[in-house]
Design a protein around this motif. Sequence first.
Motif, short mmCIF file in Angstrom:
data_model
loop_
_atom_site.label_atom_id
_atom_site.label_comp_id
_atom_site.label_asym_id
_atom_site.label_seq_id
_atom_site.Cartn_x
_atom_site.Cartn_y
_atom_site.Cartn_z
N SER A 1 -7.50 -2.13 -33.62
CA SER A 1 -9.34 -2.37 -33.44
C SER A 1 -9.73 -3.66 -33.65
O SER A 1 -10.46 -4.02 -33.95
CB SER A 1 -9.69 -1.24 -32.75
N ILE A 2 -9.13 -2.89 -35.18
CA ILE A 2 -10.06 -3.64 -36.02
C ILE A 2 -9.52 -4.65 -36.14
O ILE A 2 -10.52 -6.02 -36.41
CB ILE A 2 -9.81 -3.20 -37.69
N THR A 3 -8.23 -5.38 -36.09
CA THR A 3 -7.79 -6.72 -35.35
C THR A 3 -8.32 -7.63 -34.30
O THR A 3 -8.80 -8.93 -35.01
CB THR A 3 -6.09 -6.56 -35.56
N LEU A 4 -9.03 -7.04 -33.38
CA LEU A 4 -9.74 -7.41 -32.56
C LEU A 4 -10.58 -7.92 -32.50
O LEU A 4 -11.10 -8.88 -32.79
CB LEU A 4 -9.40 -6.84 -31.57
N VAL A 5 -11.43 -6.72 -33.72
CA VAL A 5 -13.08 -7.35 -33.98
C VAL A 5 -13.01 -8.97 -35.10
O VAL A 5 -13.16 -9.40 -34.94
CB VAL A 5 -13.76 -6.48 -34.24
#
Length: 333
Positions: A124-128
């Motif tokens: 999730s953090i990587t995508l954002v």
Amino acid sequence: MIALVVGMVLLGWFVLRVYREPRRLGNSVLLLIALGVTLIGVLHVDPDSGLATLALLVIILSPLLVLLLAALLMVNGVQMVRREGRRVANLLSFGLGVALLAPYVLFVVALVVKSPWAAGVLASITLVESYFGFLLLAFLLYSLIYLRLPYRPGMGAIVVHGSGLIGDRVPPLLAARLDRALAILRAEIAAGRAPMLVTSGGKGSDEMVAEADAMADYLLAQGAPAGAILREDRSETTDENLSETRTLLARYGIPTPVVLVTSNFHALRTGILARRQGLDATVVGSRTAFYYLPSAILREFTALLVQHKWTNLVISLALAALPLLAVATYSVE
């Protein structure tokens, strides 16, 4: 081959949009998409090319490049605090450097705890971060292009935006803007034209005089004609610079278009704001000290994100939710 054709069409559309109206933030996103699709097309047409090898090398080295970028940003943040003081704006580069390290820390945590939820949070953090990284890269690329668009001579006025004083003294950042305005004025006078100079900026709480007055004094000391200077001394933000300047131009019957002179990192956002206010204006940028650029660019980028906060919030939440939904679905099964 199809990707290459689509990429070229998108690039043509980008050129057309810039010709019609360069002061659009959407131009930056279209440019990066067009370049990405074109690159895919080139790699597909000739997979053995040096470009393909370079792309593969970048992919392999990207984790190390991100770590290097994080380290450089954190060092720049420390330098900014030492030179410019402890303000939130001066910590932006340091904060981004820390944020870039977050996925690596979570990756180690995910390996240790061996939890699918930890992996989901990491994804999730990587995508954002990837989404905001895409927007930042698009902003940087288009800013470079925007700064190199040809200047149109024959402006009704040369408007210089303030950037803060040291007491009653013009600091180097603002002096660079004024010097650029003087160079434009001299070129216009040499061509037989006589545009007005407008100094735009009010008096801050930590300033002894209005920016407009200090700027006008600087221009006069450099040989600018006294009768060619108008002072707009009420504004405190770029939006107010523009609205108060419009009022001043209308009061004196000065025709548009005008040229807005600011720092190079601030040029694109100034143009976008001018377009929103319906001001027919070209923007030119003056040089900025290199150490100052990372934090300054991040401030501009953050301001644009806030300007489109609801769109960015919805997209960020959607991207963050996708991996977590996948983990939840997998856990149920």
